[in-house]
Scaffold this motif. Structure first.
Motif, mmCIF file in Angstrom:
data_model
loop_
_atom_site.group_PDB
_atom_site.id
_atom_site.type_symbol
_atom_site.label_atom_id
_atom_site.label_comp_id
_atom_site.label_asym_id
_atom_site.label_seq_id
_atom_site.Cartn_x
_atom_site.Cartn_y
_atom_site.Cartn_z
ATOM 1 N N LEU A 404 0.699 -1.072 -0.097
ATOM 2 C CA LEU A 404 0.013 0.048 0.062
ATOM 3 C C LEU A 404 0.848 1.324 0.154
ATOM 4 N N GLY A 405 1.906 1.060 0.760
ATOM 5 C CA GLY A 405 2.843 2.213 0.730
ATOM 6 C C GLY A 405 3.530 2.583 -0.526
ATOM 7 N N LEU A 406 3.923 1.747 -1.434
ATOM 8 C CA LEU A 406 4.127 1.801 -2.551
ATOM 9 C C LEU A 406 3.261 2.393 -3.656
ATOM 10 N N LEU A 407 1.965 1.712 -3.599
ATOM 11 C CA LEU A 407 1.086 2.034 -4.277
ATOM 12 C C LEU A 407 0.408 3.627 -4.227
ATOM 13 N N PHE A 408 0.435 3.887 -3.030
ATOM 14 C CA PHE A 408 0.096 5.352 -2.705
ATOM 15 C C PHE A 408 1.147 6.234 -2.482
ATOM 16 N N GLY A 409 2.348 5.823 -2.064
ATOM 17 C CA GLY A 409 3.481 6.637 -2.062
ATOM 18 C C GLY A 409 4.053 7.275 -3.113
ATOM 19 N N ILE A 410 4.124 6.600 -4.182
ATOM 20 C CA ILE A 410 4.926 7.052 -5.325
ATOM 21 C C ILE A 410 3.866 7.952 -5.998
ATOM 22 N N PRO A 411 2.782 7.528 -6.547
ATOM 23 C CA PRO A 411 2.064 8.478 -7.073
ATOM 24 C C PRO A 411 1.880 9.881 -6.402
ATOM 25 N N TYR A 412 1.527 9.803 -5.018
ATOM 26 C CA TYR A 412 1.437 11.062 -4.269
ATOM 27 C C TYR A 412 2.783 12.090 -4.191
ATOM 28 N N GLY A 413 3.852 11.278 -4.112
ATOM 29 C CA GLY A 413 5.307 11.803 -4.210
ATOM 30 C C GLY A 413 5.610 12.564 -5.483
ATOM 31 N N LEU A 414 5.031 11.950 -6.458
ATOM 32 C CA LEU A 414 5.209 12.558 -7.863
ATOM 33 C C LEU A 414 4.471 13.632 -7.910
ATOM 34 N N ILE A 415 2.965 13.535 -7.418
ATOM 35 C CA ILE A 415 2.224 14.882 -7.652
ATOM 36 C C ILE A 415 2.828 16.065 -6.775
ATOM 37 N N ILE A 416 3.252 15.556 -5.172
ATOM 38 C CA ILE A 416 3.855 16.491 -4.804
ATOM 39 C C ILE A 416 5.057 17.571 -5.473
ATOM 40 N N ARG A 417 5.909 16.447 -5.912
ATOM 41 C CA ARG A 417 7.168 16.995 -6.541
ATOM 42 C C ARG A 417 6.547 17.916 -7.737
ATOM 43 N N PHE A 418 5.722 17.564 -8.694
ATOM 44 C CA PHE A 418 5.140 18.322 -9.512
ATOM 45 C C PHE A 418 4.808 19.665 -9.408
ATOM 46 N N TYR A 419 3.929 19.611 -8.176
ATOM 47 C CA TYR A 419 3.370 20.604 -7.476
ATOM 48 C C TYR A 419 4.288 21.817 -7.278
ATOM 49 N N ILE A 420 5.382 21.198 -6.541
ATOM 50 C CA ILE A 420 6.526 22.213 -5.941
ATOM 51 C C ILE A 420 7.267 22.713 -6.878
#
Length: 422
Positions: A404-420
Motif C-alpha cells: 500500500l505504501g508503494l501504491l500510494f506513496g509513489i504517485p502522491y510523491g510525484l504529484i507533490i514534486r510536480f506541484y512544488i
C-alpha cells in the motif's frame, strides 16, 4: 405488509446509517413521502431495514414466518416467580408467551428463568418474533423494535469507550451502541439516537454467562438504564445464587437489595415438561416407539423433561441408549447425535471428521477462555493464533503495508514534486 406501501426500501448489504459512500436505493410510495418529513423518512428507512433483517433471521430460526417447526411446537409452561421481584408477596400462577404479549405495557421488564436446555433462548426469540409481527409500516416510528443481544460479551468492550462519560447507565448505553454496530450493522450515530430515545425493545440473553466478577455491575447498569422495554434470560440456579448473595450483603452493609438485583415487573420460570405433555407431543409426531421406550426407562423419561434432550432423542431415533445414569445417558446421546450429523452431512466430503472435531474443540476452548457463548467471525482476535500463525499473520500485514505504501506513496510523491516544481 401494509397495503399502502406498494414498493419498499431496496437495500442490499449496506450498513444502516452509512455515509455518502454507501449506495442505498429508496423507493417509497407517495403516501409515505407526503406524511413524513425528510428526517422521519430517513428514520423510517433505517428502522425498516433493521426490521427486515430481524424478520429474515426469524425465518431462518423458525421454518416459516407463521408457524414454528414441529420440534419447537411443544407448548412450554411458564410460572410466575415473584420471590425474585419487589412483589414477593404475590402468588405464583401459570402463564405463557401469548398472555405476556397481550398484557404487555410500555416500559415493562421481564425476567425469564429456567434450567439448562429448557428453552430460555427459544422463548426469548418467540417473544421477539411476536412483537415484530405487531409492527407495520404505520407504527414503525412509534413502537420499539425487538433486538436480541447476548450478555456474555459484557465488559469486553468497555475499555474501548472513549466518550469519558461516567453518568449512571452510560456503560450499558455504550455497550448497546457497540453491539448494534457490530451485530446488526447499525451506524453508531443512529444506534445512539435509538438507545437514548428508547426506540428498541431490549432482549438480553445469558445473564448467567456474564463474567461472575461483572454480574453485579451488569445488573446495576441495566437497572440504571431507566424506563425501557426489557427482557432478560438467566439460568435459575445462577440467578438464585446472585440473588441470595445480594440478600446476605444487604443485611451487613448499606447495599439496598433492589439496587443490585434486576428490577423486573414479571419474573417467570420455564417449567420442565410434564409426562403427559411429552406423551401427547410424541403422539403428534408419530414417535410411538420412543414413547414406549420412555415409559419403560425412568432415567430417559426424566431426561426427556428437558426440551433440548427430548429433541436430541427424537433425532437419534432407534440408536437411543437405554442404560446408565443421567450423566452417562447425556454423554451417549450427544455422541450418537454428533455421529449421525456427520454421517448425514456433506462435511465428510470436504473435511475429515477428526479435523472438524479438532477445530471445533479449539474454537470452543478459545470462546471459553474469553467467557464468550456466541461465536462471531468478526470478533476473532490475532491472540487466538499459535506462534507460527502469528508470525505469518504479522508478515502478511507487513507485506500489505509495504504494498500500500508503494501504491500510494509513489504517485502522491510525484504529484507533490510536480506541484512544488511548478
Amino acid at each position: 405488509m401494509h397495503k399502502k406501501l406498494q414498493k419498499q426500501v431496496a437495500v442490499e448489504n449496506v450498513k444502516i446509517g452509512g455515509d455518502a459512500s454507501i449506495n442505498v436505493s429508496q423507493q417509497i410510495t407517495e403516501t409515505i413521502q407526503a406524511r413524513l418529513s425528510p428526517e422521519d423518512r430517513d428514520e423510517w428507512v433505517n428502522r425498516r431495514k433493521l426490521l427486515t433483517r430481524l424478520q429474515q433471521y426469524f425465518l431462518y430460526k423458525f421454518d416459516d414466518g407463521e408457524k414454528l417447526s414441529p420440534k419447537q411446537a411443544i407448548k412450554l409452561v411458564l410460572e410466575t416467580r415473584y420471590e425474585f421481584s419487589e412483589k414477593s408477596d404475590k402468588k405464583h400462577e401459570d402463564t405463557n408467551i401469548e398472555k405476556i404479549v397481550d398484557e404487555w405495557t410500555p416500559g415493562k421488564r421481564l425476567l425469564i428463568l429456567g434450567c439448562p436446555g429448557t428453552g430460555k433462548s427459544v422463548t426469548l426469540l418467540q417473544l421477539a418474533k411476536k412483537f415484530c409481527e405487531g409492527l407495520n409500516d404505520d407504527n414503525l416510528l412509534e413502537k420499539p423494535i425487538p433486538v436480541v443481544f447476548h450478555l456474555s460479551s459484557w465488559g469486553e468492550e468497555q475499555s474501548n469507550d472513549k466518550s469519558g462519560k461516567e453518568q449512571s447507565g452510560d456503560k450499558f448505553k455504550n455497550w448497546l451502541i457497540q453491539r448494534l454496530d457490530k451485530i446488526y450493522g447499525v451506524h453508531s450515530s443512529i444506534g445512539e439516537a435509538w438507545v437514548e430515545k428508547r426506540k428498541l425493545f431490549l432482549l438480553l440473553d445469558g445473564l448467567d454467562q456474564v463474567d461472575p466478577g461483572l454480574q453485579i455491575e451488569c445488573a446495576n447498569e441495566i437497572n440504571k438504564f431507566g424506563a425501557s422495554d426489557i427482557a432478560v434470560c438467566s439460568r435459575i440456579d445462577e440467578y438464585a445464587r446472585i440473588f441470595n448473595d445480594y440478600k446476605e450483603q444487604s443485611k451487613s452493609t448499606d447495599i439496598v437489595l433492589t439496587d443490585v438485583v434486576l428490577k423486573v415487573d414479571l419474573p417467570v420460570y420455564i417449567r420442565p415438561l410434564e409426562d403427559e405433555q411429552i406423551k401427547k407431543y410424541l403422539e403428534t409426531l408419530n414417535k410411538l416407539e420412543l414413547k414406549q421406550m420412555l415409559d419403560e426407562d425412568k432415567s430417559l423419561r426424566g431426561l426427556a423433561k428437558i426440551p433440548f434432550w427430548l429433541d436430541i432423542m427424537i433425532d437419534v431415533g432407534k440408536s437411543l441408549p437405554t442404560k446408565g445414569s443421567s450423566k452417562e445417558l447425556q454423554d451417549k446421546l450427544f455422541k450418537e447425535y454428533i455421529r449421525q450429523r456427520f454421517d448425514g452431512s456433506d462435511l465428510r466430503q470436504r473435511y475429515s471428521k477428526e479435523a472438524t472435531i479438532k477445530w471445533l474443540t479449539w474454537l470452543a476452548s478459545k470462546l471459553e477462555s474469553e467467557g464468550k457463548a456466541v461465536f462471531l467471525v468478526e470478533e476473532m482476535q490475532p491472540s487466538w493464533l499459535v506462534e507460527k500463525e502469528k508470525n505469518l499473520y504479522l508478515t502478511v500485514l507487513l507485506c500489505i503495508g509495504m504494498l500500500l505504501g508503494l501504491l500510494f506513496g509513489i504517485p502522491y510523491g510525484l504529484i507533490i514534486r510536480f506541484y512544488i516544481s511548478y
